[in-house]
Design an enzyme around this catalytic site. Structure first.
Site, PDB file in Angstrom:
ATOM      1  N   LYS A  53       0.616  -1.645   0.429  1.00  0.00           N
ATOM      2  CA  LYS A  53       0.125   0.787   0.061  1.00  0.00           C
ATOM      3  C   LYS A  53       1.104   0.630  -0.331  1.00  0.00           C
ATOM      4  CE  LYS A  53      -3.845  -2.450   1.951  1.00  0.00           C
ATOM      5  NZ  LYS A  53      -4.399  -2.751   2.988  1.00  0.00           N
ATOM      6  N   GLN A  97      -4.939  -1.431   9.256  1.00  0.00           N
ATOM      7  CA  GLN A  97      -5.280  -2.781   8.963  1.00  0.00           C
ATOM      8  C   GLN A  97      -5.704  -3.965   9.090  1.00  0.00           C
ATOM      9  OE1 GLN A  97      -3.612  -3.604   5.184  1.00  0.00           O
ATOM     10  NE2 GLN A  97      -3.948  -5.966   5.515  1.00  0.00           N
ATOM     11  N   ASP A 120     -11.917   2.388   3.188  1.00  0.00           N
ATOM     12  CA  ASP A 120     -12.013   0.921   3.348  1.00  0.00           C
ATOM     13  C   ASP A 120     -13.232   0.524   2.723  1.00  0.00           C
ATOM     14  OD1 ASP A 120      -9.760  -1.429   3.202  1.00  0.00           O
ATOM     15  OD2 ASP A 120      -9.943  -0.691   5.233  1.00  0.00           O
TER      16      ASP A 120
HETATM   17  N1  GUN Z   1      -7.237  -7.129   5.566  1.00  0.00           N
HETATM   18  C1  GUN Z   1      -6.862  -8.055   4.457  1.00  0.00           C
HETATM   19  N2  GUN Z   1      -8.056  -7.089   3.327  1.00  0.00           N
HETATM   20  C2  GUN Z   1      -7.642  -6.211   3.894  1.00  0.00           C
HETATM   21  C3  GUN Z   1      -8.063  -4.701   3.350  1.00  0.00           C
HETATM   22  O1  GUN Z   1      -8.535  -4.549   2.575  1.00  0.00           O
HETATM   23  N3  GUN Z   1      -8.913  -3.594   4.011  1.00  0.00           N
HETATM   24  C4  GUN Z   1      -8.092  -3.054   5.749  1.00  0.00           C
HETATM   25  N4  GUN Z   1      -7.895  -2.510   6.065  1.00  0.00           N
HETATM   26  N5  GUN Z   1      -7.336  -4.693   6.180  1.00  0.00           N
HETATM   27  C5  GUN Z   1      -7.240  -6.024   5.664  1.00  0.00           C
END
Ligand code: GUN
Length: 285
Positions: A53, A97, A120
């Site tokens: 990211k 996350q 998200d």
């Molecule tokens: N963990 C696995 N996929 C995601 C996601 O799309 N967003 C977040 N915040 N955590 C994750």
């Protein structure tokens, strides 16, 4: 034999669009875009996702702010950080996350993120907006799946769409997005009876059940669009999806590989959401 949907190529084109618009808005409006990424603990998979990211932010011209917190961080400390980030004008998007350590209530943390910065689209306000079709952000994985379907040129209107999986992150919002594009949508899950028959009726099949090679070629309608959201390991420990690619590609019209299908799209859509957040906060569009 199916045509392979190239998630890396579609993802690159989304990121290129975001980078171009970011550069243009910096020039014309002085817009700066910032994403805060919060990680708690030492989960190796989460560490890889967070690094990816951050790299994507650099590639599209965003500033990223990483907050790597110790496993022992309390819920109160994490909520305090989220509140600081909610008020920080440099931060347009906040991503915490998941999964979080067991002693922290994920729901409480998601609920604390300002809906305007919830890139998200996990906050109940944003989830509700998706239900009524008035959203600013779409959850990244289902939005990426929609882009991949669009890339095939197949029109969703009137098609039989089957989603396997009912998670809040993928299955449920995916079904809503397909419905908004005028698909006739069936949601299946681990308790569904006659799954094979239902799948055989699908013109568009999205699989997000989290079981390695669960959908096989004999469950797929000739010429269907097959999108595999899975990230699993096969009996030899090799990365694979929820679809048995080898048998499925003989029946499908279009199919996503794992890796290189849905995976690269999620981060691209996160970049798109972050730019949308920055524009909205600056009153652009
Ligand atoms: N963990 C696995 N996929 C995601 C996601 O799309 N967003 C977040 N915040 N955590 C994750």
């Amino acid at each position: 034999m199916a045509q392979i949907i190239d998630g890396k190529a579609v993802s690159a084109s989304v990121k290129a669009e975001v980078a171009e618009e970011t550069a243009r808005l910096r020039e014309t409006n002085g817009l700066k875009v910032g994403l805060a990424v919060v990680i708690v603990g030492n989960d190796p998979a989460s560490r890889v996702y967070v690094n990816n990211k951050k790299k994507a932010c650099e590639a599209v011209g965003f500033q990223s702010y990483e907050y790597a917190l110790d496993e022992s961080t309390t819920q109160e400390q994490l909520l305090d950080l989220v509140n600081v980030l909610n008020r920080d004008d440099r931060v347009n998007g906040i991503l915490v996350q998941l999964p979080l350590p067991k002693h922290i209530d994920e729901k409480a943390v998601i609920n604390a993120i300002s809906p305007d910065k919830d890139v998200d689209a996990f906050h109940p306000v944003n989830v509700g907006k998706i239900m009524i079709g008035e959203y600013s952000f779409l959850p990244c994985t289902p939005a990426g799946v929609m882009r991949l379907i669009e890339s095939t040129g197949v029109d969703i209107t009137g098609k039989q769409c089957v989603v396997i999986g009912r998670s809040n992150i993928v299955g449920k919002p995916q079904a809503m997005l397909l419905l908004q594009k005028n698909g006739t949508v069936t949601i299946c899950h681990s308790k569904t009876k006659n799954l094979k028959e239902i799948c055989l009726g699908a013109d568009i099949l999205v699989v997000a059940i989290g079981r390695a090679k669960f959908v096989t070629g004999d469950m797929i309608k000739e010429g269907a669009v097959v999108i595999d959201v899975g990230m699993d390991r096969d009996e030899n420990g090799k990365l694979c999806g929820d679809v048995d690619f080898e048998s499925a590609e003989k029946k499908a019209g279009y199919i996503t590989p794992v890796p290189g299908g849905v995976g690269p799209m999620t981060i691209a859509m996160l970049m798109k959401n972050t730019l949308t957040a920055a524009k909205q906060q600056a009153g652009i569009e």
